[in-house]
Design a protein around this motif. Structure first.
Motif, PDB file in Angstrom:
ATOM      1  N   HIS A   1      12.341  21.953  24.990  1.00  0.00           N
ATOM      2  CA  HIS A   1      13.634  22.918  25.708  1.00  0.00           C
ATOM      3  C   HIS A   1      14.417  23.546  24.499  1.00  0.00           C
ATOM      4  N   ALA A   2      14.431  23.133  23.294  1.00  0.00           N
ATOM      5  CA  ALA A   2      15.228  23.685  22.264  1.00  0.00           C
ATOM      6  C   ALA A   2      14.757  25.233  21.962  1.00  0.00           C
ATOM      7  N   MET A   3      13.385  25.456  22.218  1.00  0.00           N
ATOM      8  CA  MET A   3      12.719  26.668  22.076  1.00  0.00           C
ATOM      9  C   MET A   3      13.306  27.865  22.895  1.00  0.00           C
ATOM     10  N   THR A   4      13.969  27.379  23.909  1.00  0.00           N
ATOM     11  CA  THR A   4      14.522  28.482  25.079  1.00  0.00           C
ATOM     12  C   THR A   4      15.611  29.177  24.152  1.00  0.00           C
ATOM     13  N   SER A   5      16.296  28.615  23.106  1.00  0.00           N
ATOM     14  CA  SER A   5      17.100  29.306  22.330  1.00  0.00           C
ATOM     15  C   SER A   5      16.988  29.369  20.880  1.00  0.00           C
ATOM     16  N   LEU A   6      15.692  28.791  20.416  1.00  0.00           N
ATOM     17  CA  LEU A   6      15.583  28.521  18.908  1.00  0.00           C
ATOM     18  C   LEU A   6      14.109  29.113  18.688  1.00  0.00           C
TER      19      LEU A   6
ATOM     20  N   PRO B   1      10.776  26.449  10.758  1.00  0.00           N
ATOM     21  CA  PRO B   1      11.261  25.483  10.011  1.00  0.00           C
ATOM     22  C   PRO B   1      12.573  24.811  10.464  1.00  0.00           C
ATOM     23  N   GLU B   2      13.375  25.598  11.199  1.00  0.00           N
ATOM     24  CA  GLU B   2      14.773  24.851  11.651  1.00  0.00           C
ATOM     25  C   GLU B   2      14.617  24.152  12.735  1.00  0.00           C
ATOM     26  N   LEU B   3      13.452  24.349  13.779  1.00  0.00           N
ATOM     27  CA  LEU B   3      13.080  23.295  14.754  1.00  0.00           C
ATOM     28  C   LEU B   3      12.697  21.976  14.258  1.00  0.00           C
ATOM     29  N   LEU B   4      11.823  22.414  13.274  1.00  0.00           N
ATOM     30  CA  LEU B   4      11.089  21.006  12.894  1.00  0.00           C
ATOM     31  C   LEU B   4      12.377  20.231  11.931  1.00  0.00           C
ATOM     32  N   ALA B   5      13.038  20.874  11.298  1.00  0.00           N
ATOM     33  CA  ALA B   5      14.396  20.084  10.500  1.00  0.00           C
ATOM     34  C   ALA B   5      15.107  19.421  11.604  1.00  0.00           C
TER      35      ALA B   5
ATOM     36  N   ASP C   1      24.901  30.409  33.591  1.00  0.00           N
ATOM     37  CA  ASP C   1      25.892  30.439  32.563  1.00  0.00           C
ATOM     38  C   ASP C   1      25.431  30.900  31.058  1.00  0.00           C
ATOM     39  N   LYS C   2      24.037  30.457  30.880  1.00  0.00           N
ATOM     40  CA  LYS C   2      23.380  30.816  29.552  1.00  0.00           C
ATOM     41  C   LYS C   2      23.101  32.324  29.499  1.00  0.00           C
ATOM     42  N   VAL C   3      22.890  32.880  30.910  1.00  0.00           N
ATOM     43  CA  VAL C   3      22.492  34.363  30.797  1.00  0.00           C
ATOM     44  C   VAL C   3      24.080  35.039  30.633  1.00  0.00           C
ATOM     45  N   ALA C   4      25.094  34.280  31.271  1.00  0.00           N
ATOM     46  CA  ALA C   4      26.484  35.046  31.248  1.00  0.00           C
ATOM     47  C   ALA C   4      26.661  34.916  29.802  1.00  0.00           C
ATOM     48  N   LYS C   5      26.338  34.086  29.070  1.00  0.00           N
ATOM     49  CA  LYS C   5      26.640  33.726  27.456  1.00  0.00           C
ATOM     50  C   LYS C   5      26.159  34.780  26.621  1.00  0.00           C
ATOM     51  N   GLY C   6      24.983  35.631  27.271  1.00  0.00           N
ATOM     52  CA  GLY C   6      24.418  36.610  26.623  1.00  0.00           C
ATOM     53  C   GLY C   6      23.070  36.122  26.183  1.00  0.00           C
ATOM     54  N   LEU C   7      22.524  34.932  26.392  1.00  0.00           N
ATOM     55  CA  LEU C   7      21.481  34.499  26.155  1.00  0.00           C
ATOM     56  C   LEU C   7      20.230  35.645  26.984  1.00  0.00           C
ATOM     57  N   SER C   8      18.888  35.814  26.461  1.00  0.00           N
ATOM     58  CA  SER C   8      18.090  36.704  27.350  1.00  0.00           C
ATOM     59  C   SER C   8      17.528  35.908  28.308  1.00  0.00           C
TER      60      SER C   8
END
Ligand code: ADP
Ligand code: TRP
Length: 322
Positions: free
Chosen positions: A42-47, A51-55, A109-116
């Motif tokens: 799920h975190a991959m929807t925004s990251l 290395p960051e996801l792993l950490a 909401d996420k789309v409204a905040k500018g996430l593609s």
């Protein structure tokens, strides 16, 4: 009774996450068969930074364990260690009407905040439903923001049962935490990483102290009584101390005679003491090489065993296997 919940590994934990999600989950771990996982898919929807996801994933595992998650009681695992969840997500998506997802606030909401508006963001609730249904979960403790996702999950389970036979999936019950549990940030609004108003759970003493001293307060003169309603200092203090200690700060506010700096210092001490055992446990975990990996490896093994039984039942019902 199987209790399941997931947390996204999306950066440093703050005390809102602790009181809103982790502490309730830890309390529930003795009351049933608990399955807790780190929602890294799920975190991959925004990251999209390996290395960051792993950490972040590792950090969340360490912090959750430091907070008291007991891997003997709860099955603790990474979502991606049970890739079978993607197969169930596909099966669920075959009965999922587009309209159901189009109505989801979280997506809008996420789309409204500018996430593609990528497909994963749109399909997020289907994967979340698969997370829940893959483990025959009965009870899913979540924050209010996830209520609609739980409704989607129940809808999809019912649709599968109608299409493929009753009992194919277990229809879970949500356990929604009430709003009174919302922890305010240093500006008085809801604490959230997106508002940059958080008090982290762990970190260096000096900057943490500085953060607490920055809590917004009004300009009531030192000698005058201070308003107790909507006081961020009091709301936070209440989380860390006994009712009688809390009451004495309320009394002191009402009596006047002290400036806000005095109360912030008291709050700082209460906060620092409250998390002392968790900090100590965290140090122990960090000092034990391989501990976290071993916990997650065992958790994945147990989770996979449950998942494979459930998936086998579903595959049979669908006709994917005989
Ligand atoms: P953030 O708002 O910082 O991005 P998340 O949305 O990742 O936090 O929240 C993770 C979990 O922590 C959710 O279950 C959410 O309900 C809980 N949570 C987050 N902030 C708060 C808060 N201020 N008070 C209570 N619970 C919170
Ligand atoms: N969407 C949840 C959140 O952002 C995390 C999550 C993913 C989850 N899968 C789940 C929570 C399954 C409960 C059950 O907080």
């Amino acid at each position: 009774m199987r209790i399941l919940t997931g947390l996204q590994p999306s950066g440093k934990l703050h005390i809102g996450n602790y009181f809103g999600a982790m502490e309730p989950a830890i309390r529930l771990q003795s009351q049933g068969d608990a399955y807790y996982f780190i929602a890294n898919y799920h975190a991959m929807t925004s990251l999209h930074n390996g290395p960051e996801l792993l950490a972040n994933t590792r950090e969340l595992a360490i912090d959750f364990l430091a907070c008291g998650l007991d891997p003997e009681k709860a099955v603790f695992f990474r979502q991606s260690d049970v890739p079978e969840v993607n197969e169930l997500a596909w099966i669920l998506s075959t009965v999922c009407p587009m309209g159901l997802l189009e109505r989801c606030h979280s997506y809008k909401d996420k789309v409204a905040k500018g996430l593609s508006a990528n497909h994963a963001l749109f399909a997020y609730p289907v994967l979340m439903a698969a997370d829940i249904l893959l483990y025959d979960s009965n009870l899913v403790p979540v924050g209010k923001d996830q209520k609609q996702h739980l409704e989607v999950t129940r809808d999809l389970a019912v649709k599968i049962n109608e299409a493929l036979g009753e009992g194919t999936l277990i229809v879970p019950e949500p356990m929604i935490r009430d709003d009174s549990a919302v922890v305010p940030g240093i500006d008085g609004l809801k604490m959230s990483k997106s508002y940059h108003n958080t008090i982290p759970m762990f970190g260096e003493e000096k900057p943490l102290r500085k953060t607490i001293m920055k809590i917004v307060s009004d300009s009531t003169p030192v000698e005058e009584p201070k308003p107790v309603e909507d006081s961020t200092i009091l709301a936070l203090y209440k989380l860390f101390v006994s009712p009688s200690e809390y009451q004495s700060m309320v009394d002191s506010f009402q009596a006047g005679g002290f400036g806000y700096g005095h109360y912030k210092t008291q709050l700082w001490e209460a906060y620092w003491n409250y998390f002392a055992p968790m900090r100590a446990r965290r140090e122990e975990i960090l000092a034990e090489p391989g501990y976290v990996d071993e916990v997650l490896r065992k958790g994945a093994e147990r989770a996979r065993e449950t998942a494979s039984h459930v998936l086998q039942r579903i595959r049979k019902a669908t006709g994917l296997s005989a």
